[in-house]
Scaffold this active site. Structure first.
Site, PDB file in Angstrom:
ATOM      1  N   PHE A 149      26.765  27.223  57.047  1.00 47.74           N
ATOM      2  CA  PHE A 149      27.215  26.941  58.416  1.00 47.74           C
ATOM      3  C   PHE A 149      28.152  28.009  58.965  1.00 47.74           C
ATOM      4  O   PHE A 149      28.976  27.749  59.824  1.00 47.74           O
ATOM      5  CB  PHE A 149      27.890  25.562  58.496  1.00 47.74           C
TER       6      PHE A 149
ATOM      7  N   ILE B 197      19.660  29.845  54.013  1.00 45.44           N
ATOM      8  CA  ILE B 197      20.809  28.948  53.817  1.00 45.44           C
ATOM      9  C   ILE B 197      20.424  27.479  53.946  1.00 45.44           C
ATOM     10  O   ILE B 197      21.281  26.621  54.145  1.00 45.44           O
ATOM     11  CB  ILE B 197      21.957  29.302  54.785  1.00 45.44           C
TER      12      ILE B 197
ATOM     13  N   THR C  71      17.668  26.515  55.990  1.00 50.60           N
ATOM     14  CA  THR C  71      17.026  26.286  57.278  1.00 50.60           C
ATOM     15  C   THR C  71      15.505  26.301  57.206  1.00 50.60           C
ATOM     16  O   THR C  71      14.836  25.971  58.179  1.00 50.60           O
ATOM     17  CB  THR C  71      17.472  27.360  58.285  1.00 50.60           C
TER      18      THR C  71
ATOM     19  N   ASN D  67       7.755  26.497  63.217  1.00 55.98           N
ATOM     20  CA  ASN D  67       7.477  25.340  62.359  1.00 55.98           C
ATOM     21  C   ASN D  67       8.193  24.127  62.956  1.00 55.98           C
ATOM     22  O   ASN D  67       9.413  23.998  62.829  1.00 55.98           O
ATOM     23  CB  ASN D  67       7.961  25.604  60.937  1.00 55.98           C
ATOM     24  N   PRO D  68       7.472  23.237  63.622  1.00 56.27           N
ATOM     25  CA  PRO D  68       8.143  22.106  64.289  1.00 56.27           C
ATOM     26  C   PRO D  68       8.854  21.160  63.323  1.00 56.27           C
ATOM     27  O   PRO D  68       9.799  20.484  63.720  1.00 56.27           O
ATOM     28  CB  PRO D  68       6.998  21.404  65.022  1.00 56.27           C
ATOM     29  N   LYS D  69       8.425  21.141  62.072  1.00 55.63           N
ATOM     30  CA  LYS D  69       9.071  20.248  61.101  1.00 55.63           C
ATOM     31  C   LYS D  69      10.455  20.767  60.719  1.00 55.63           C
ATOM     32  O   LYS D  69      11.449  20.028  60.784  1.00 55.63           O
ATOM     33  CB  LYS D  69       8.200  20.097  59.854  1.00 55.63           C
TER      34      LYS D  69
ATOM     35  N   GLY E 280      16.262  31.132  68.425  1.00 64.30           N
ATOM     36  CA  GLY E 280      16.745  30.343  67.297  1.00 64.30           C
ATOM     37  C   GLY E 280      17.133  28.928  67.677  1.00 64.30           C
ATOM     38  O   GLY E 280      17.478  28.647  68.828  1.00 64.30           O
TER      39      GLY E 280
ATOM     40  N   GLY F 162      19.219  27.060  65.280  1.00 65.38           N
ATOM     41  CA  GLY F 162      20.282  26.643  64.363  1.00 65.38           C
ATOM     42  C   GLY F 162      21.514  26.109  65.058  1.00 65.38           C
ATOM     43  O   GLY F 162      22.182  25.210  64.552  1.00 65.38           O
ATOM     44  N   GLU F 163      21.833  26.658  66.240  1.00 65.65           N
ATOM     45  CA  GLU F 163      23.055  26.273  66.947  1.00 65.65           C
ATOM     46  C   GLU F 163      22.824  25.272  68.079  1.00 65.65           C
ATOM     47  O   GLU F 163      23.685  24.439  68.358  1.00 65.65           O
ATOM     48  CB  GLU F 163      23.727  27.517  67.541  1.00 65.65           C
TER      49      GLU F 163
END
Length: 745
Positions: A247, A472, A474, A638-640, A709, A711-712
């Site tokens: 994170f 990490i 993801t 990758n929608p999953k 992205g 992730g955020e």
């Protein structure tokens, strides 16, 4: 290309089975003969000097090998150089065991090395340390008068300063029809990934090291070690294939890496240093931040004046900055703006990027202010945002590379049932519970950095792809395989991915929601080059069917090169390699963003979040019962795994808004809840119905893959949506995170 593209398929993580069965090895699990264990000694004062160490009792224990302090550590190159890692802010980075000075509570001041971890930990308790204490300051609110403008450093590209003022804010605000002025406070948060920080350093002889490190950047750690210890970079190999969460905490090399390498080089033996849970609170954190907003509109709800000011904490060593005030004018147009950002130097360890750094902090103030304006104007909160919708980034006057935020609002509202909301606060009930609906907007920049990737077709006609990038948690390994598979027209099963090793092609740190675009573009470049090489080899084969053709005349699918108009005419990759005397065909390619083209656009992922809360009227207990996040983030590989990223951000949003807080005793300068018993995070019973929508968004400008992205973006909009829902339920606007139940009593 393959007749069945892998991109867009919800493929399960390729390494998932290894992780859930325990076969995956993490940095603290690599065992070698003669392994020694280090335990860190941390300062018990906040500021001052170490007068003396008494190590006699600890050293007398059988099995204690050495105790390192500033008094006996080796002389190192970095103590005479100002060294910055890839994520370093301006200033002088912290140097473990540099001298007798103590600059923050919990600072590492020594290392006990012993035959077992338990022995090293026990020996540390026998150390007698005398200090000379000095006065300190750790309370941001008490020192706001000391705020200063941050220094400009290497990270300016990813963390630009606030945009320049426009128009005359003060006059426009004074003359606005509706005004909101508010103050917000965001407390300290600490990264608490499941995996503790650990480094296992194996001394290979002749100054060569193999290092298993918990990191978000193997090459960053490699460069750090090489620079500090005066080693040739090729003699330092950093491996990190599995990371149990980070994170942002692994973006910069943490001090256990330094201590492990130092001890291994001095003792010429393998040394592992693992931080315990309380020591995870002794390095970077999300900083305390005070924010002030002043928004003014005309009678129709159009924003005509916008001011956002933030004051954050940093250490005495470095000017750590965040993008806190850059977002409002990116989302909402206004002719009169004033964005201000300042820092206060405190006696704390340098703060560190933590998921959605600055964005999740700033959005609380921006989106809560917008919500408060909607009630003053008696305009639906979503409608107010649509009134102020801007197709361009008004802060820079640039169009977005793509923006489907309007569809996020519409699709999210429909899925959630926003139209059923009664606009009056405290008007909706379910038994003895007050019901509140809240919504907010999210935004996060879509960046893209240079990187390399290697692609190889082996003698079996299968594809091997490698990059030094880490994963990490993801799902990076999986989407690397999907991108590579489509580039060569292969099934994912015929693609082998190697990663997380500094000897592999260059990759920057993994973070900032730029990794898919960065590494994906490098893989795409390598795949394109490999196709050309394969086709050239195929043309050079005896009696080649492609001798008079161009590469545009063929297709790569099912492990073969075939004529587009006559698929039966084909040559397999395996045959091409065989004709190459069995030698694998490979390429290493560098992907560099097209900066000149990208400067024409602002690039961002957007979201709209809708939340329902229940608030117990007697007890003030808040429960997030439903939430919908609609995201526009370009092409979803990758929608999953992407959905998992958004859900993870939504869970963290519950934590951020209602649970998570590092509590400081300002008299002691010490964090008081350095454990997972008192550092509150959600449990399963706190998480209910959460839904994710990916809005279709095509972007031909952001990068060759069209990706942004995720992730955020899942963490940016939901915390203020929760705060806004709490207001709708209770009629009380709480401008501090986390929201404590006692403030609702």
């Amino acid at each position: 290309m393959s007749t069945r593209p892998a991109i867009g398929q919800p493929i399960s993580r390729l390494e998932g089975h290894m992780k859930v069965t325990g076969a995956a090895k993490y940095a603290g699990e690599y065992n070698v003969p003669g392994l020694l264990y280090g335990y860190v000694i941390n300062s018990t004062i906040t500021k001052g000097k170490i007068i003396s160490f008494n190590t006699e009792a600890a050293k007398a224990l059988p099995g204690v090998i050495e105790i390192f302090t500033h008094e006996n550590r080796p002389s190192l190159a970095w103590f005479d150089l100002s060294y910055a890692d890839m994520d370093a802010p301006p200033g002088s980075p912290f140097r473990p065991l540099y001298n007798a000075e103590v600059s923050s509570n919990g600072q590492p001041i020594g290392l006990v090395v012993a035959e077992t971890f338990e022995l090293a930990r026990y020996a540390a308790t026998l150390m007698e340390i005398q200090y000379e204490e000095e006065s300190f300051r750790v309370d941001l609110k008490e020192n706001l008068a000391e705020a200063h403008t941050p220094s400009i450093g290497m990270a300016t590209m990813l963390k630009p300063p606030p945009p320049k003022p426009k128009g005359d804010f003060e006059e426009a605000f004074a003359n606005s029809y509706a005004q909101v002025s508010a103050e917000y406070f965001h407390g300290t948060e600490h990264h608490n990934p499941m995996e503790l920080f650990a480094t296992t350093t194996i001394y290979e002889g002749d100054g060569k090291l193999t290092i298993y490190d918990k990191t978000q950047g193997t090459i960053n750690s490699q460069l750090y070690v090489g620079n500090i210890f005066g080693l040739h970079f090729k003699d330092v190999r950093v491996i990190s294939p599995y990371v149990g969460g980070a994170f942002g905490s692994g973006l910069r090399p943490q001090y256990q890496l330094f201590l492990s390498v130092m001890a291994a080089l001095e003792l010429k033996r393998p040394v592992r240093v693992t931080l315990d849970r309380s020591q995870m609170f002794t390095f970077g954190h999300r900083p305390q931040t005070v924010q002030y907003t002043r928004f003014g509109t005309d009678e129709y709800g159009k924003i005509i004046a916008m001011n956002h000011k933030a004051i954050g904490e940093t250490s005495k060593n470095e000017d750590y900055t965040e993008n806190v005030v850059n977002w409002a004018n990116m989302l909402y147009a206004s002719k009169n703006t004033l964005m201000q950002y300042e820092l206060v130097d405190l006696d704390v360890f340098s703060p560190l990027d933590m998921r959605a750094p600055g964005g999740s902090t700033g959005s609380h103030a921006i989106e809560s202010t917008m919500d408060e304006l909607s009630y003053k104007l008696k305009i639906d909160p979503m409608q107010l945002r649509l009134i102020n919708y801007s197709e361009k980034d008004d802060s820079l006057g640039r169009p977005y590379s793509s923006k489907e935020l309007r569809q996020c609002y519409l699709q999210g509202a429909e899925r959630f049932g926003w139209a059923e909301r009664n606009p009056e606060p405290r008007s909706m009930r379910r038994g003895n519970k007050l019901i509140g609906y809240g919504m907010a907007t999210g935004i996060w920049e879509a960046n893209h950095l240079p990187a390399r990737a290697e692609a190889i077709i082996d003698s079996e006609g299968k594809l091997q792809v490698s990059s030094a990038v880490t994963d990490i948690g993801t799902g990076m390994m999986t989407i690397m395989a999907q991108i590579a598979a489509d580039e060569l027209g292969l099934p994912v099963e015929d693609v082998a991915i190697s990663y997380g090793d500094s000897k592999m092609p260059f990759a920057p740190i993994q973070g900032g929601s730029f990794t898919t675009s960065t590494i994906g573009s490098a893989i795409k470049a390598a795949g394109k080059a490999l196709r050309k090489k394969l086709f050239k080899k195929a043309k050079d084969m005896d009696s080649s069917i492609f001798s008079s053709m161009d590469i545009e005349d063929v297709a790569f699918r099912d492990g073969k090169i075939s004529v587009k108009d006559s698929p039966a005419l084909s040559v397999s990759f395996k045959e091409i390699v065989a004709a190459n005397k069995g030698k694998a065909i490979k390429t290493i390619n560098f992907s560099v963003p097209k900066f000149f083209k990208l400067k024409k656009y602002s690039r961002a992922a957007h979201s709209a979040v809708f939340v329902e809360v229940e608030v117990d009227e007697q007890l003030g207990v808040i429960n997030v019962t439903r939430a919908v996040t609609a995201v526009a983030a370009g092409r979803i590989i990758n929608p999953k795994t992407a959905r998992s990223q958004i859900l993870g951000g939504m869970v963290w949003s519950v934590s951020k808004a209602l649970r998570e807080e590092t509590i400081t005793d300002y008299r002691l300068g010490k964090y008081m809840n350095q454990n997972l018993g008192e550092y509150h995070i959600p449990v399963h019973a706190d998480i209910h119905d959460m839904d994710v929508i990916f809005v279709e968004e095509k972007d031909e400008n952001v990068n060759e893959l069209g990706t942004k992205g995720v992730g955020e973006i899942g963490l940016v909009g939901m915390p203020p949506a929760i705060a806004n829902a709490v207001y709708h339920a209770t009629g009380k606007r709480i401008n501090q995170f986390p929201i404590h139940f006692d403030s609702l009593l």
